[in-house]
Structure formats: C-alpha cells, structure tokens
Design a protein around this motif. Structure first.
Motif, PDB file in Angstrom:
ATOM      1  N   LEU A  69      42.029 -13.615   9.969  1.00  0.00           N
ATOM      2  CA  LEU A  69      42.550 -14.823  10.613  1.00  0.00           C
ATOM      3  C   LEU A  69      41.471 -15.570  11.387  1.00  0.00           C
ATOM      4  CD1 LEU A  69      45.866 -13.303  12.022  1.00  0.00           C
ATOM      5  CD2 LEU A  69      45.660 -14.897  10.096  1.00  0.00           C
ATOM      6  N   LEU A  70      40.359 -14.904  11.685  1.00  0.00           N
ATOM      7  CA  LEU A  70      39.330 -15.464  12.552  1.00  0.00           C
ATOM      8  C   LEU A  70      38.110 -15.917  11.758  1.00  0.00           C
ATOM      9  CD1 LEU A  70      39.423 -12.742  15.354  1.00  0.00           C
ATOM     10  CD2 LEU A  70      40.466 -15.030  15.438  1.00  0.00           C
ATOM     11  N   GLY A 114      33.043 -14.882   8.514  1.00  0.00           N
ATOM     12  CA  GLY A 114      33.969 -14.400   9.516  1.00  0.00           C
ATOM     13  C   GLY A 114      34.137 -12.899   9.473  1.00  0.00           C
ATOM     14  N   PRO A 115      34.808 -12.337  10.479  1.00  0.00           N
ATOM     15  CA  PRO A 115      34.917 -10.887  10.607  1.00  0.00           C
ATOM     16  C   PRO A 115      35.791 -10.224   9.554  1.00  0.00           C
ATOM     17  CG  PRO A 115      36.232 -11.972  12.289  1.00  0.00           C
ATOM     18  CD  PRO A 115      35.426 -13.049  11.630  1.00  0.00           C
ATOM     19  N   GLY A 116      36.629 -11.000   8.870  1.00  0.00           N
ATOM     20  CA  GLY A 116      37.458 -10.412   7.826  1.00  0.00           C
ATOM     21  C   GLY A 116      37.281 -11.085   6.489  1.00  0.00           C
ATOM     22  N   GLY A 183      27.785 -15.324   2.768  1.00  0.00           N
ATOM     23  CA  GLY A 183      28.561 -14.249   3.368  1.00  0.00           C
ATOM     24  C   GLY A 183      27.766 -13.066   3.852  1.00  0.00           C
ATOM     25  N   PHE A 184      26.452 -13.105   3.775  1.00  0.00           N
ATOM     26  CA  PHE A 184      25.627 -11.939   4.103  1.00  0.00           C
ATOM     27  C   PHE A 184      25.381 -11.772   5.606  1.00  0.00           C
ATOM     28  CE2 PHE A 184      23.203 -10.197   0.203  1.00  0.00           C
ATOM     29  CZ  PHE A 184      24.381 -10.166  -0.526  1.00  0.00           C
ATOM     30  N   ALA A 185      26.058 -12.582   6.442  1.00  0.00           N
ATOM     31  CA  ALA A 185      25.928 -12.413   7.891  1.00  0.00           C
ATOM     32  C   ALA A 185      27.303 -12.522   8.554  1.00  0.00           C
ATOM     33  CB  ALA A 185      24.972 -13.441   8.476  1.00  0.00           C
ATOM     34  N   PRO A 186      28.225 -11.620   8.216  1.00  0.00           N
ATOM     35  CA  PRO A 186      29.513 -11.649   8.924  1.00  0.00           C
ATOM     36  C   PRO A 186      29.326 -11.228  10.379  1.00  0.00           C
ATOM     37  CG  PRO A 186      29.397  -9.708   7.520  1.00  0.00           C
ATOM     38  CD  PRO A 186      28.175 -10.535   7.216  1.00  0.00           C
ATOM     39  N   ILE A 187      29.987 -11.959  11.289  1.00  0.00           N
ATOM     40  CA  ILE A 187      29.919 -11.628  12.712  1.00  0.00           C
ATOM     41  C   ILE A 187      31.312 -11.761  13.319  1.00  0.00           C
ATOM     42  CG2 ILE A 187      27.503 -12.316  12.981  1.00  0.00           C
ATOM     43  CD1 ILE A 187      28.524 -14.902  14.319  1.00  0.00           C
TER      44      ILE A 187
END
Length: 289
Positions: A69-70, A114-116, A183-187
């Motif tokens: 969701l984030l 994103g985190p998800g 997408g190689f830097a999800p935070i």
C-alpha cells in the motif's frame, strides 16, 4: 515519528492509526513526501502540539502486514550514495580486505521502489543485500563528525539488489549500472526518526527468502558508522535534504554461497531492521524471451 508515503501523500503512522499531514494541518503542511522530509521539524512540532485525529483504517501493524500500500518514503532524492564492504564479515565472505576508508558508489534514483513492490528480474544472477538506509534531513558540506547526526532525518530499511553478471563483467567491476535496474532500490516502509529507537547505533538487520533466513547482522558491526559516513561524504559532496545513504550489508549474500544462490521468479524477499519495520518484495521474471 514514522513518516510514510500512502498513495503519493505524506502521512504519519502510529499504532492507533494514521494522519494525512496536509489535510490534518488544514493545508499548512505539505502533502508531498519529499517536502515533508524538508519540514520534518515543523511536522513534529505540529503533531505534538495539536494532537490531530487519527484515521484507524490503517495502523502501523496493518501497513507492516501489507506494505504494498505504501510508496518509498523519499521519492526524488538528488543523490543516492551506497557503501561497499562496510561489515567485516561481508568483506571476509567476498575475500576482500577491509577498507581503510569508506568505499562509495551510487545507485540511480530511477531504481527506487516501494516496500512491497513487485520487482522484475532482468537476469538469472540477481542478488540481495539488506541495508540500513540513512535519510538526510539537513543539507551541508564539511560536516564535523560530532554534528553528523544533526543532519539525519531518520532511517529506513533498504535492499541493494545487484545484478552480479554485469557488476563483475569486464576488467573492473561496474557497480552503479548493475545496481540500478528498475526496482533495485526498494526502501521503506517509512522514515523512522532516531528518537523512536532505543539504541539507533545497534539494530538487528535481517533478510529472508520464503521464510528462510539468509542474512543476519547488527548495525554496531559496521566498520564506518553513520556519523562517520555522513561526515566523510560531506567532505566531497554537498549533502542535500532527502539524499539517501545505503550503509552496507551484513554477510549472507547469494554470490558468496557455495554454490552461489540468486533470486528467482516467485521468491519473496523479506528485509527487516529492528525498530524500523520491513520490506516484502516479490520477484517475477523480467528476462527477455
């Protein structure tokens, strides 16, 4: 505080609910997540003084269970720094000497996720690296070591996904491009301010794939701590609000295993740091047919 990005809007996350910063402040404070980082002190003052009503539809627990969701808590950083071989055990597993000074490379902002978020694998040699990520909250150059943490807005969890084939191809390693695919830097899942942490210098760092632990370490094991990294980087570069610093990974990466193990379509990579929450990133096949 926990500052997050929900549907592109800056929110504060608590155990009892969330508050939209712009709407909750009657428009006095920003809706944009990056602008919220710039005005973090104002947001903190407003939240403590006015105690805005919380929306219980989402809570820290519910968002942690469904981080898709984030979005990333910082959307448009001007610079993303990353530090190599910053844990002695990771240096040992790669058969490299301990660095005398921080080993700095970059990840490009277009790699943020994103985190998800679901991440497409461009090759069969993509690896994981869970990391503590520092969010810069106050700009500066030549920052003294003793004042470095005054320039930190907070921490979040990050993954430095790496395409090892391209990284190690040729006569010299090519870090930046190999670590900056989409997408190689999800935070995330949010920016946590340091006052929320019992000991921000000693946090457990872990990663698992499909419930199998693959990495465990502690931030106290870093060779160069956060204050050192902030001060060191600022001697060359002007640090700007919203800049990110990936601070290095503990041992357990796939490339160093016997035989090597890499991420595969269908894998669920969970990355978490004590007190900061976690990422849950599913991988799919993005390889050319």
């Amino acid at each position: 505080m926990k500052l997050a990005n929900l549907d592109g809007r800056a929110i504060l996350v608590t155990a009892d609910g969330i508050v939209d910063i712009h709407d909750g402040s009657d428009g006095r404070l920003p809706a944009d997540p990056d602008q919220a980082v710039e005005q973090l002190a104002d947001i903190d003052r407003w939240y403590r003084q006015e105690c805005p009503d919380l929306d219980p539809v989402h809570t820290a627990v519910s968002l942690a269970a469904d981080p898709a969701l984030l979005g990333p808590p910082v959307v448009r950083p001007s610079q993303i720094f990353a530090i190599g071989l910053n844990y002695a055990a990771h240096a040992a597993e790669t058969n490299r000497r301990l660095p005398a000074t921080p080993l700095v490379f970059t990840k490009f902002a277009s790699a943020l996720a994103g985190p998800g978020e679901t991440i497409a694998l461009p090759t069969q040699t993509c690896d994981w690296e869970v990391e503590l990520v520092v969010v810069v909250g106050r700009a500066g150059r030549d920052i003294p070591l003793g004042n470095a943490l005054e320039h930190v807005a907070g921490y979040c969890v990050g993954q430095d996904i790496s395409e090892r084939g391209a990284q190690m191809a040729g006569e010299r390693p090519q870090f930046a491009m190999a670590k900056s695919h989409r997408g190689f830097a999800p935070i995330g899942p949010w920016l946590t301010t340091l006052d929320e942490l019992a000991d921000p210098t000693d946090l457990v760092v872990e990663a698992s794939i499909d419930d199998q632990n693959v990495q465990t370490g502690r931030t106290s094991d870093m060779i160069f701590d956060v204050s050192t990294l902030v001060s060191y980087l600022s001697q060359t570069c002007e640090l700007r609000v919203g800049d990110l610093i990936f601070t290095g990974t503990p041992p357990g990466v796939g490339q160093s295993r016997t035989p090597p193990r890499f991420l595969a379509p269908g894998d669920l990579l969970c990355s978490q740091i004590e007190g900061l929450g976690g990422l849950r990133n599913r991988f799919v096949d993005g390889m050319p047919s």
